[in-house]
Design a protein around this motif. Structure first.
Motif, short mmCIF file in Angstrom:
data_model
loop_
_atom_site.label_atom_id
_atom_site.label_comp_id
_atom_site.label_asym_id
_atom_site.label_seq_id
_atom_site.Cartn_x
_atom_site.Cartn_y
_atom_site.Cartn_z
N GLU A 31 0.83 -1.21 0.00
CA GLU A 31 0.00 0.00 0.00
C GLU A 31 0.87 1.26 0.00
N ALA A 32 1.97 1.24 0.76
CA ALA A 32 2.86 2.40 0.80
C ALA A 32 3.54 2.61 -0.56
N GLU A 33 3.88 1.54 -1.24
CA GLU A 33 4.44 1.67 -2.59
C GLU A 33 3.42 2.28 -3.54
N SER A 34 2.17 1.91 -3.37
CA SER A 34 1.09 2.49 -4.16
C SER A 34 0.98 3.99 -3.88
N VAL A 35 1.08 4.37 -2.62
CA VAL A 35 1.03 5.80 -2.25
C VAL A 35 2.17 6.55 -2.94
N LYS A 36 3.36 5.99 -2.90
CA LYS A 36 4.51 6.65 -3.53
C LYS A 36 4.27 6.80 -5.04
N ALA A 37 3.79 5.74 -5.68
CA ALA A 37 3.54 5.79 -7.13
C ALA A 37 2.49 6.85 -7.46
N ILE A 38 1.48 6.97 -6.62
CA ILE A 38 0.44 7.98 -6.84
C ILE A 38 1.04 9.37 -6.73
N CYS A 39 1.91 9.60 -5.76
CA CYS A 39 2.57 10.90 -5.61
C CYS A 39 3.38 11.24 -6.87
N GLU A 40 4.08 10.25 -7.39
CA GLU A 40 4.88 10.46 -8.61
C GLU A 40 3.98 10.76 -9.81
N LYS A 41 2.90 10.01 -9.95
CA LYS A 41 1.98 10.23 -11.07
C LYS A 41 1.27 11.57 -10.96
N TYR A 42 0.93 11.95 -9.74
CA TYR A 42 0.29 13.25 -9.50
C TYR A 42 1.21 14.38 -9.98
N ALA A 43 2.48 14.29 -9.62
CA ALA A 43 3.44 15.34 -9.99
C ALA A 43 3.64 15.42 -11.50
N GLU A 49 -8.80 16.67 -12.94
CA GLU A 49 -9.64 15.52 -12.57
C GLU A 49 -8.78 14.34 -12.15
N PHE A 50 -7.71 14.11 -12.90
CA PHE A 50 -6.78 13.05 -12.55
C PHE A 50 -6.19 13.31 -11.17
N ARG A 51 -5.77 14.54 -10.94
CA ARG A 51 -5.16 14.90 -9.67
C ARG A 51 -6.13 14.73 -8.50
N ALA A 52 -7.37 15.13 -8.70
CA ALA A 52 -8.37 14.99 -7.63
C ALA A 52 -8.59 13.52 -7.30
N ARG A 53 -8.67 12.71 -8.33
CA ARG A 53 -8.86 11.27 -8.12
C ARG A 53 -7.63 10.66 -7.45
N ALA A 54 -6.46 11.10 -7.85
CA ALA A 54 -5.21 10.59 -7.27
C ALA A 54 -5.16 10.88 -5.77
N ILE A 55 -5.59 12.07 -5.39
CA ILE A 55 -5.57 12.43 -3.97
C ILE A 55 -6.49 11.51 -3.17
N VAL A 56 -7.67 11.26 -3.68
CA VAL A 56 -8.63 10.40 -2.98
C VAL A 56 -8.05 9.00 -2.81
N ILE A 57 -7.49 8.45 -3.88
CA ILE A 57 -6.94 7.10 -3.82
C ILE A 57 -5.74 7.05 -2.88
N LYS A 58 -4.87 8.07 -2.94
CA LYS A 58 -3.70 8.13 -2.06
C LYS A 58 -4.13 8.15 -0.60
N GLU A 59 -5.15 8.91 -0.29
CA GLU A 59 -5.64 8.96 1.09
C GLU A 59 -6.20 7.61 1.53
N GLN A 60 -6.90 6.93 0.65
CA GLN A 60 -7.43 5.60 0.97
C GLN A 60 -6.30 4.62 1.22
#
Length: 133
Positions: A31-43, A49-60
């Motif tokens: 899950e932590a690796e997923s969080v890191k990947a989301i941070c990289e993809k967000y940047a 819309e992608f960014r908003a969705r990324a934040i929600v998934i990262k928080e989950q």
């Protein structure tokens, strides 16, 4: 006499609630690796819309990291582990905070996700040492 009759004849002990193998820090790490990947993809993406969705998934996912760490902390590790590894409580506290609002849940910094993965790696090392014992 009734007390003696009801008293258990055999005393047993176990270090976990179920047979070993049901606990593993890998769940938190994934899950932590997923969080890191989301941070990289967000940047790397400017789409709001992608960014908003990324934040929600990262928080989950950050919440799932905390959950998996708490299960290890409260269900797997027992007093003898904490005696042998006195840093364990502090390590779990730091790791869960890194997954919380002051950490990956509230940040999009890749470094914060890396810090979280580092703490999970420390927990993982201790976990596997306890499995050998």
């Amino acid at each position: 006499m009734l007390v003696n009759l009801l008293r258990p004849k055999t005393t047993v002990s176990a270090h976990c609630d179920l047979p070993c193998g049901v606990y593993d820090p890998a769940q938190a790490r994934i899950e932590a690796e997923s969080v890191k990947a989301i941070c990289e993809k967000y940047a790397a993406n400017e789409d709001p819309e992608f960014r908003a969705r990324a934040i929600v998934i990262k928080e989950q996912r950050s919440e799932l990291v905390k959950h998996h760490l708490w299960v290890l902390w409260t269900d797997y590790f027992k007093p003898p582990h904490f005696e042998k590894y006195p840093q364990l409580h502090q390590l779990f506290n730091e790791a869960t905070k890194l997954a919380g609002a002051g950490g990956t849940k509230g940040s999009l910094e890749v470094k914060v996700a890396d810090d979280l993965l580092g703490k999970i790696a420390e927990i993982d090392k201790i976990f596997w040492e306890t499995k050998k014992a």
